[in-house]
Structures are given as structure tokens and as C-alpha cells.
Write a protein that holds these residues in place. Sequence first.
Motif: not given
Length: 367
Positions: A66-67, A104-107, A110-112, A134-137
Motif C-alpha cells: 500500500i505504501t 495510509a495507516v487507516l487503509i 482496513a486491509k489487515e 483505497s485505489a492502491r489497496a
Amino acid sequence: MKAVFVDKWNNEYVPNRTEWKPEEGVFRMKPYPVDFPIKKIKERQASMWRYQEALPFEKADTYASITLGEGMTPLVPLDADHPNLFMKMDYLMPTGSFKDRGAAVLIAKAKELGVSSVIADSSGNAGTAIAAYSARAGMNCRIYVPASTSEKKLAQIEAHGAYIHKIPGSREDTAQAAKNAVENENLYYASHVYNPFFYEGTKTFAFEIWEQLGEKVPDSLILPVGNGTLLLGAYIGFQNLKEAGVTNRLPRIIGVQSESCAPIAEAFISGESVSPVENKGTLAEGIAIADPMRGEEIIEAVKDTRGTIVTAPEGDIKAARQELAGKGFYVEPTTAATYAAYQKYEAEIVHPDETIVMVLCGTGLKK
Ligand SMILES: *Cc1c(COP(=O)(O)O)cnc(C)c1O
């Protein structure tokens, strides 16, 4: 470590909850042990993720997919005449503001947690940042914005593939529309105001300053405050550093509001609780939050650091922006407002010999 949210009565909640009941107030993170192993930190990539022992993830590499390399923004003196006044250049973040830290941390979290769709409301930079990450994830993303939001900001959100809901009326009407959708459709609320993981991201701002100043905290920290996502993040971050024993003090936090919309500054001065005000219109629209949900929390934090809250003189914002550009920093008006307030109140709020950090929050290219 296991991340846990708490409400104002210290009731615990699992962090994947999507309902947000007003009577519970806003959630915070339950404190967890943090560590700053400086030798290991220095061996890692120069980004905000190098402080992994102080971030709320089950696995250290959750962020890897995601980063965008966010964080470790430069810290440079204002100019040769001000060797102790440092600018933290968060306007150089991937989407152009410090909001990338929180998003970045929130998304990533959320992915985790296995989330596939998120929803957020924002008048601009927070929405852009949530849309980008979100797009990146690979998550679906819906952003609620006031109908008056600038075309450039909307174009950026849309470019990241988020669905935009334009809501007529005030900023508060937009927030209510988003909350209704969260409740009715059971989507993950990626709110920069309510969701504590956002603050787990903005706290890296403090870690970087500490490391960049040679593992020392500044005497004073000057930053804008609307909803307080940077101010509270910075406060939590400096507290983390103190709890871990790598510093024994907190910097004085000096918050800057707009003189045309200053509910927190007014409550700070009067000693009464924060009540909504009318936004009389300001160039500093990024801090024009008429009804800040975390107002009391912000005042507690500022008081705990022996800091203060001042307001930016509206008539000086344009000139302040020009002056910063004349030193090479091209920033948006809300960021210039912070500098305008510093110039007006310098003699009252800081000592000339102390180490001062001011943040340059948002890029001038959007506006
Ligand atoms: C969000 C933002 C602010 C204000 O931050 P709050 O979280 O509302 O206190 C200031 N400047 C810029 C550029 C922003 O994006």
C-alpha cells in the motif's frame, strides 16, 4: 499488538466496527506498548513505516503493498535568519498533504481487517488521500464532499477511481450524509475525524521530527487546527516517545485556527466547553471546521503541553503565502494562515532561542 478502540467511558470495541453512535463520542485507541529501537529504525527505509514498533499492526509488512513511500518529509530552517525555526514539509506527501499519513495507516489497517469497501467524508485533502490509498489497496471507495468543493480537488479524487457524492449545504450536512450511508449500508467508515487509526498515522509526524532533530523534541510546535487530526496525532506521537523513555518532555503545542471560524480558540480562552460557531468565510478553508467533534480532546492536549491556541489574521494570509513562496515554499492558503499567525504572535508564543517546528501542510498546486 492487538488494536482496541475505547469510547469516552473506556468501553472497549473491536476496531472493525462501522457504526458510530453520537452518545459514545469519538473513539480513541487504547494505549499499547511502543518502542523506538533507534539502531533498527535507522537501518530501515526513510519513510514513516520505519517506526513499526509503534504502529498498530499484527504483521510488520502489512503496509508493503500500500505504501507510496510517504513520510520522512524534509525538515529545513525557514531561512538563514531563522536557524531555529524549522519547516516540516508535509506538503511534499504523495497526494500533497499530511493527510497521507493518516490515510495510509487507516487503509493498511482496513486491509489487515479484511475490509473491501470504505466510505469517507471530506472537503478536500482527506478525501483525496483516502481515495488514493483505497485505489492502491484495491478497495471500493466512496467520498462525500460538500457541493462547493473545488474542481481541482474533485478531479484528483475522481482520478483515483472513487465515487463522489456531492452534498448540498454545510460541511456538517456532508458528514451527516456519510454517517447515514455508513449506518444504512454497513460500510467501513474511513473517517479522518472518527476513526482512531487515522491518528495512528498522523502520529508519525512526531516521530520523524524527533529523529530529524537528533532524537530530541522541539520546544514548540506550531500547527493548524480544524478537526485536529494533525494536532492530536502529534500529541499522541510525542506521548508515545515519552512513554518509551526516549524523551522526558513534550513540546508546547500551539494550534492555529481561522479568525473567521474559531470554536476551539474561543473555548480555550473562555474556559467553557466547545460549541459550534458560524463559519464567516475564510481563505483558510482547511481549518474552517465550525463544529469540531474532538474539540475538548484538542483543548486537553494543548493544555497538557502548556501550549496555546491563536487565530490567523485573515487580512495577512495572502501576503504570508507570497512570503513563503519567496523563500521557495509553494503552499496552499490554510498553510499560509499558520505562518501569518506565527508572524503576528511570535513575541507572545515563542522564545527567540528555542527550537520551533512549524508544519507546511498542503501544496499550493491544488489551489
Ligand atoms: C486537513 C488539513 C488541515 C487541518 O487539519 P485538521 O485535521 O482539520 O486539524 C490543515 N491544512 C491542510 C493542508 C489540511 O489538509
